[in-house]
Design a protein around this motif. Structure first.
Motif, PDB file in Angstrom:
ATOM      1  N   MET A  40       0.701  -1.106  -0.003  1.00 12.00           N
ATOM      2  CA  MET A  40       0.162  -0.103  -0.054  1.00 12.00           C
ATOM      3  C   MET A  40       0.970   1.179  -0.042  1.00 12.00           C
ATOM      4  O   MET A  40       1.880   1.247   0.255  1.00 12.00           O
ATOM      5  N   ARG A  41       0.371   2.379  -0.444  1.00 10.60           N
ATOM      6  CA  ARG A  41       0.963   3.633  -0.386  1.00 10.60           C
ATOM      7  C   ARG A  41       1.568   4.078   1.181  1.00 10.60           C
ATOM      8  O   ARG A  41       0.480   4.136   2.000  1.00 10.60           O
ATOM      9  N   GLY A  42       2.624   4.360   1.175  1.00 11.39           N
ATOM     10  CA  GLY A  42       2.984   4.641   2.745  1.00 11.39           C
ATOM     11  C   GLY A  42       3.730   6.025   2.862  1.00 11.39           C
ATOM     12  O   GLY A  42       3.464   6.773   1.632  1.00 11.39           O
ATOM     13  N   PRO A  43       3.933   6.447   3.989  1.00 14.16           N
ATOM     14  CA  PRO A  43       4.575   7.631   4.068  1.00 14.16           C
ATOM     15  C   PRO A  43       5.693   8.213   3.551  1.00 14.16           C
ATOM     16  O   PRO A  43       6.140   9.238   3.708  1.00 14.16           O
ATOM     17  N   GLY A  44       6.272   7.478   2.698  1.00 17.43           N
ATOM     18  CA  GLY A  44       7.712   7.717   2.164  1.00 17.43           C
ATOM     19  C   GLY A  44       7.309   8.375   0.681  1.00 17.43           C
ATOM     20  O   GLY A  44       8.541   8.737   0.292  1.00 17.43           O
ATOM     21  N   LYS A  45       6.136   8.310  -0.004  1.00 14.45           N
ATOM     22  CA  LYS A  45       5.973   8.709  -1.172  1.00 14.45           C
ATOM     23  C   LYS A  45       6.119  10.338  -1.183  1.00 14.45           C
ATOM     24  O   LYS A  45       5.628  10.894  -0.178  1.00 14.45           O
ATOM     25  N   ASP A  46       6.254  10.885  -2.380  1.00 16.65           N
ATOM     26  CA  ASP A  46       6.711  12.445  -2.394  1.00 16.65           C
ATOM     27  C   ASP A  46       5.522  13.004  -2.733  1.00 16.65           C
ATOM     28  O   ASP A  46       4.720  12.726  -3.663  1.00 16.65           O
ATOM     29  N   PRO A  47       5.114  13.807  -1.774  1.00 17.96           N
ATOM     30  CA  PRO A  47       3.492  14.685  -1.941  1.00 17.96           C
ATOM     31  C   PRO A  47       3.669  15.560  -3.102  1.00 17.96           C
ATOM     32  O   PRO A  47       2.529  15.775  -3.693  1.00 17.96           O
ATOM     33  N   ALA A  48       4.775  15.922  -3.575  1.00 17.16           N
ATOM     34  CA  ALA A  48       5.037  16.795  -4.855  1.00 17.16           C
ATOM     35  C   ALA A  48       4.384  16.074  -6.032  1.00 17.16           C
ATOM     36  O   ALA A  48       4.275  16.610  -7.272  1.00 17.16           O
ATOM     37  N   SER A  49       4.611  14.653  -5.923  1.00 12.27           N
ATOM     38  CA  SER A  49       3.960  13.848  -7.224  1.00 12.27           C
ATOM     39  C   SER A  49       2.508  13.775  -7.353  1.00 12.27           C
ATOM     40  O   SER A  49       2.382  12.919  -8.326  1.00 12.27           O
ATOM     41  N   THR A  50       1.874  14.185  -6.520  1.00 13.83           N
ATOM     42  CA  THR A  50       0.454  13.764  -6.395  1.00 13.83           C
ATOM     43  C   THR A  50      -0.289  14.506  -7.731  1.00 13.83           C
ATOM     44  O   THR A  50      -1.368  14.033  -8.304  1.00 13.83           O
ATOM     45  N   GLY A  51       0.137  15.627  -7.931  1.00 15.34           N
ATOM     46  CA  GLY A  51      -0.578  16.429  -8.930  1.00 15.34           C
ATOM     47  C   GLY A  51      -1.901  16.688  -8.801  1.00 15.34           C
ATOM     48  O   GLY A  51      -3.018  17.005  -9.448  1.00 15.34           O
ATOM     49  N   ARG A  52      -2.434  17.080  -7.617  1.00 22.08           N
ATOM     50  CA  ARG A  52      -3.759  17.268  -7.017  1.00 22.08           C
ATOM     51  C   ARG A  52      -4.094  18.398  -6.531  1.00 22.08           C
ATOM     52  O   ARG A  52      -2.913  19.273  -6.047  1.00 22.08           O
ATOM     53  N   ILE A 103       5.279  -7.557  18.750  1.00 20.50           N
ATOM     54  CA  ILE A 103       5.508  -7.648  17.422  1.00 20.50           C
ATOM     55  C   ILE A 103       4.712  -6.746  16.575  1.00 20.50           C
ATOM     56  O   ILE A 103       3.542  -6.388  16.819  1.00 20.50           O
ATOM     57  N   HIS A 104       5.292  -6.412  15.467  1.00 21.96           N
ATOM     58  CA  HIS A 104       4.769  -5.595  14.430  1.00 21.96           C
ATOM     59  C   HIS A 104       3.352  -6.246  13.968  1.00 21.96           C
ATOM     60  O   HIS A 104       2.360  -5.564  13.688  1.00 21.96           O
ATOM     61  N   GLY A 105       3.310  -7.561  13.341  1.00 28.51           N
ATOM     62  CA  GLY A 105       2.275  -8.308  13.081  1.00 28.51           C
ATOM     63  C   GLY A 105       1.956  -8.125  11.617  1.00 28.51           C
ATOM     64  O   GLY A 105       1.112  -9.015  11.155  1.00 28.51           O
ATOM     65  N   ASP A 106       2.167  -7.347  10.722  1.00 32.31           N
ATOM     66  CA  ASP A 106       2.132  -7.139   9.357  1.00 32.31           C
ATOM     67  C   ASP A 106       3.466  -6.712   8.824  1.00 32.31           C
ATOM     68  O   ASP A 106       3.320  -5.960   7.871  1.00 32.31           O
ATOM     69  N   LEU A 107       4.561  -7.274   9.028  1.00 29.21           N
ATOM     70  CA  LEU A 107       5.895  -6.920   8.663  1.00 29.21           C
ATOM     71  C   LEU A 107       6.528  -7.456   7.312  1.00 29.21           C
ATOM     72  O   LEU A 107       7.500  -8.040   7.152  1.00 29.21           O
ATOM     73  N   TRP A 108       5.784  -7.031   6.330  1.00 29.17           N
ATOM     74  CA  TRP A 108       6.128  -7.169   5.209  1.00 29.17           C
ATOM     75  C   TRP A 108       7.311  -6.151   4.645  1.00 29.17           C
ATOM     76  O   TRP A 108       7.293  -5.122   4.907  1.00 29.17           O
ATOM     77  N   SER A 109       7.845  -6.174   3.519  1.00 26.12           N
ATOM     78  CA  SER A 109       8.772  -5.254   2.923  1.00 26.12           C
ATOM     79  C   SER A 109       8.297  -3.872   2.849  1.00 26.12           C
ATOM     80  O   SER A 109       8.766  -2.793   2.787  1.00 26.12           O
ATOM     81  N   GLY A 110       7.060  -3.810   2.378  1.00 20.52           N
ATOM     82  CA  GLY A 110       6.390  -2.853   2.107  1.00 20.52           C
ATOM     83  C   GLY A 110       6.202  -1.746   3.079  1.00 20.52           C
ATOM     84  O   GLY A 110       5.809  -0.536   3.104  1.00 20.52           O
ATOM     85  N   ASN A 111       6.022  -2.165   4.545  1.00 18.11           N
ATOM     86  CA  ASN A 111       5.848  -1.638   5.768  1.00 18.11           C
ATOM     87  C   ASN A 111       7.200  -1.305   6.251  1.00 18.11           C
ATOM     88  O   ASN A 111       7.153  -1.065   7.436  1.00 18.11           O
TER      89      ASN A 111
END
Length: 308
Positions: free
Chosen positions: A1-13, A210-218
């Protein structure tokens, strides 16, 4: 899923999406944070919530998850915020701490992501060991649980094999069978693994935090370290986090695991139990994404039964 690391400048909204409850998102954030918000930009959606980026008057960037206007307040965002806060109470925790939340919104710092390095991976391994060793009062948690958008039974328990079988495996097996993503024949294969958890569980361990949902995307890589997002936080078995890290792959996973073992060595035979711990997230994926994960889930159940 989209996480806090994506660049807000790229939203174009636009800068002022409507808040799910009332007013613009910027206005809503200003209320919940208690300070002016310069702008907020809608960036899409993930599962059952909407994603926005925001910026405070001092230029600080924020990542925002909110329930849509007409969606009921299920508790999913409250569970995320409480889980991150609980994980963050561990000394040296890598969990990203929420800045504010209520039942419809959670506000997080925006993370500027970097390329993962071996040194950052080793630091993550040591931090993850420390997080697990902080422990939990029981398996489960004192709040209603979610993994992604799916409810997760967090009723506290003192016995991990029965907790894992009855609260982490069987509910999602029933869900997958009811929605037709698994056939009755498939379900019998998984059921054998569920019924054998006590024999497959290995040495008894105290509840880990534990984190409980610790896949690489998180896992977000940030300079010399990493931060963890989107938990299904709980008292659980520490091998579950490590097994999930390997399920979809993580850069420098061997470095993470080696550093972890220096601080908190895993019990003998842990490699034979990886498939058992991976069965929970795979059943969740079958429930969320359908039969695309059917074969992997069945193969993993068979591997867990072989203990290899």
């Amino acid at each position: 899923m989209r996480g806090p690391g994506k660049d807000p400048a790229s939203t174009g909204r636009g800068d002022h999406p409507r808040d799910p409850v009332t007013g613009t998102m910027a206005e809503r954030l200003g209320v919940i944070l208690g300070r002016p918000v310069r702008r907020a930009a809608r960036a899409g959606s993930s599962h059952d919530w909407e994603i926005s980026y925001a910026e405070l008057d001092d230029g600080t960037r924020l990542f925002v998850k909110a329930l849509p206007r007409r969606a009921p307040a299920t508790g999913v965002l409250t569970a995320e915020a409480r889980g991150l806060t609980w994980l963050g109470q561990a000394f040296g925790s890598p969990a990203l701490r929420p800045l504010a939340w209520d039942e419809r919104i959670v506000v997080l710092p925006w993370v500027a992501e970097d390329e993962p390095t071996p040194a950052a991976a080793e630091r993550l391994g040591r931090q993850l060991a420390g997080l697990h060793l902080t422990g939990a009062a029981q398996y489960g948690a004192p709040w209603d649980g979610y993994i992604g958008p799916l409810p997760m039974d967090n009723t506290p328990s003192d016995h991990w094999p029965s907790f894992f079988a009855e609260q982490r495996l069987r509910p999602y097996l029933r869900h997958a069978l009811d929605q037709g993503s698994l056939t009755p024949s498939d379900a019998r294969v998984v059921e054998r693994a569920v019924d054998s958890v006590a024999e497959l569980a290995g040495p008894a361990e105290p509840p880990a935090r534990i984190h409980g949902d610790l896949w690489s995307g998180n896992v977000l890589w940030r300079g010399s370290d990493a931060v963890l997002i989107d938990p299904a936080a709980q008292g659980g078995h520490r091998e579950s986090d490590l097994a999930m890290l390997s399920l979809f792959g993580l850069p420098h996973l061997d470095r993470v695991r080696d550093a972890y073992n220096e601080v908190a060595p895993l019990a003998e035979g842990w490699r034979t139990r990886v498939a058992l711990h991976q069965l929970h997230p795979l059943l969740v994926h079958v429930c969320l994404f359908g039969a695309a994960y059917r074969t992997t889930a069945l193969d993993t159940a068979r591997t867990a039964l072989r203990g290899s």
